[in-house]
Design a protein around this motif. Structure first.
Motif, short mmCIF file in Angstrom:
data_model
loop_
_atom_site.label_atom_id
_atom_site.label_comp_id
_atom_site.label_asym_id
_atom_site.label_seq_id
_atom_site.Cartn_x
_atom_site.Cartn_y
_atom_site.Cartn_z
N GLU A 24 0.83 -1.22 0.00
CA GLU A 24 0.00 0.00 0.00
C GLU A 24 0.86 1.26 0.00
OE1 GLU A 24 -3.34 2.34 -0.08
OE2 GLU A 24 -3.26 0.18 -0.34
N TRP A 25 1.93 1.27 0.78
CA TRP A 25 2.77 2.47 0.84
C TRP A 25 3.50 2.73 -0.47
CZ3 TRP A 25 8.00 2.11 0.13
CH2 TRP A 25 8.58 0.84 0.26
N GLU A 26 3.73 1.69 -1.26
CA GLU A 26 4.39 1.89 -2.55
C GLU A 26 3.45 2.49 -3.59
OE1 GLU A 26 5.73 -2.12 -3.14
OE2 GLU A 26 7.80 -1.55 -2.69
N ASP A 27 2.14 2.31 -3.42
CA ASP A 27 1.16 2.85 -4.36
C ASP A 27 0.94 4.35 -4.17
OD1 ASP A 27 0.74 0.47 -5.64
OD2 ASP A 27 -1.00 -0.10 -4.44
N LYS A 28 1.25 4.85 -3.01
CA LYS A 28 1.04 6.27 -2.73
C LYS A 28 2.20 7.10 -3.29
CE LYS A 28 -1.63 5.38 1.34
NZ LYS A 28 -2.81 6.02 1.57
N SER A 30 5.15 9.77 -3.46
CA SER A 30 6.23 10.07 -2.52
C SER A 30 6.05 11.46 -1.92
CB SER A 30 7.57 9.99 -3.23
OG SER A 30 8.59 10.51 -2.41
N TYR A 31 6.26 11.57 -0.63
CA TYR A 31 6.20 12.85 0.07
C TYR A 31 7.22 13.82 -0.53
CZ TYR A 31 6.63 16.15 3.96
OH TYR A 31 6.66 17.28 4.72
N LEU A 32 8.38 13.29 -0.88
CA LEU A 32 9.45 14.13 -1.43
C LEU A 32 9.08 14.68 -2.80
CD1 LEU A 32 12.48 11.90 -0.42
CD2 LEU A 32 11.59 13.90 0.76
N VAL A 33 8.28 13.96 -3.55
CA VAL A 33 7.85 14.44 -4.86
C VAL A 33 6.65 15.39 -4.72
CG1 VAL A 33 6.86 13.73 -7.08
CG2 VAL A 33 8.73 12.42 -6.06
N ASP A 34 5.70 15.03 -3.85
CA ASP A 34 4.50 15.85 -3.68
C ASP A 34 4.81 17.26 -3.19
OD1 ASP A 34 2.76 13.95 -4.54
OD2 ASP A 34 2.05 13.38 -2.56
#
Length: 122
Positions: A24-28, A30-34
């Motif tokens: 699930e965490w891989e589907d979201k 990235s905080y660094l990109v967002d």
């Protein structure tokens, strides 16, 4: 009775599928990109090359010297010095600053409009 329980438990859990293709965490996203900040320089703006290389992205627009105030904090906040002390030993070090967002804005770069709390509770 035990076999009936085992059959019902297996059918309720969906045992036909073992695991998922991705966690699930891989589907979201990235905080660094967002929440990255890519500065807009006049030369790129004039040529229409708005997409700067990802290597120039930073997480904090306040950490870059020379960025106009209108570009810092998504235009919805101001840079605020964090933990400013009068320590003479740190006088040569640039102070650490972060965005202090306007009332209706949030996230590290003040680009997300806050939802109304009145709608959430009433």
């Amino acid at each position: 009775l035990v076999s009936a329980l085992a059959v019902s438990a297996a059918s309720l859990q969906g045992c036909g599928v073992i695991g998922h293709a991705t966690a699930e965490w891989e589907d979201k996203a990235s905080y660094l990109v967002d929440f990255q900040f890519l500065p807009i320089r006049p030369e790129e703006k004039q040529t229409g090359a708005w997409q700067l290389p990802a290597s120039e992205a930073v997480l904090n627009s306040c950490s870059l010297p020379g960025v106009p105030a209108g570009q810092q904090c998504g235009g919805h906040g101001v840079c605020k010095v964090w933990n400013a002390t009068a320590n003479p030993a740190l006088a040569s070090v640039a102070p650490l600053s972060f965005c202090l967002c306007d009332r209706d804005w949030a996230d590290p770069e003040c680009r997300t409009r806050r939802k109304s709390q009145a709608k959430a509770f009433f």
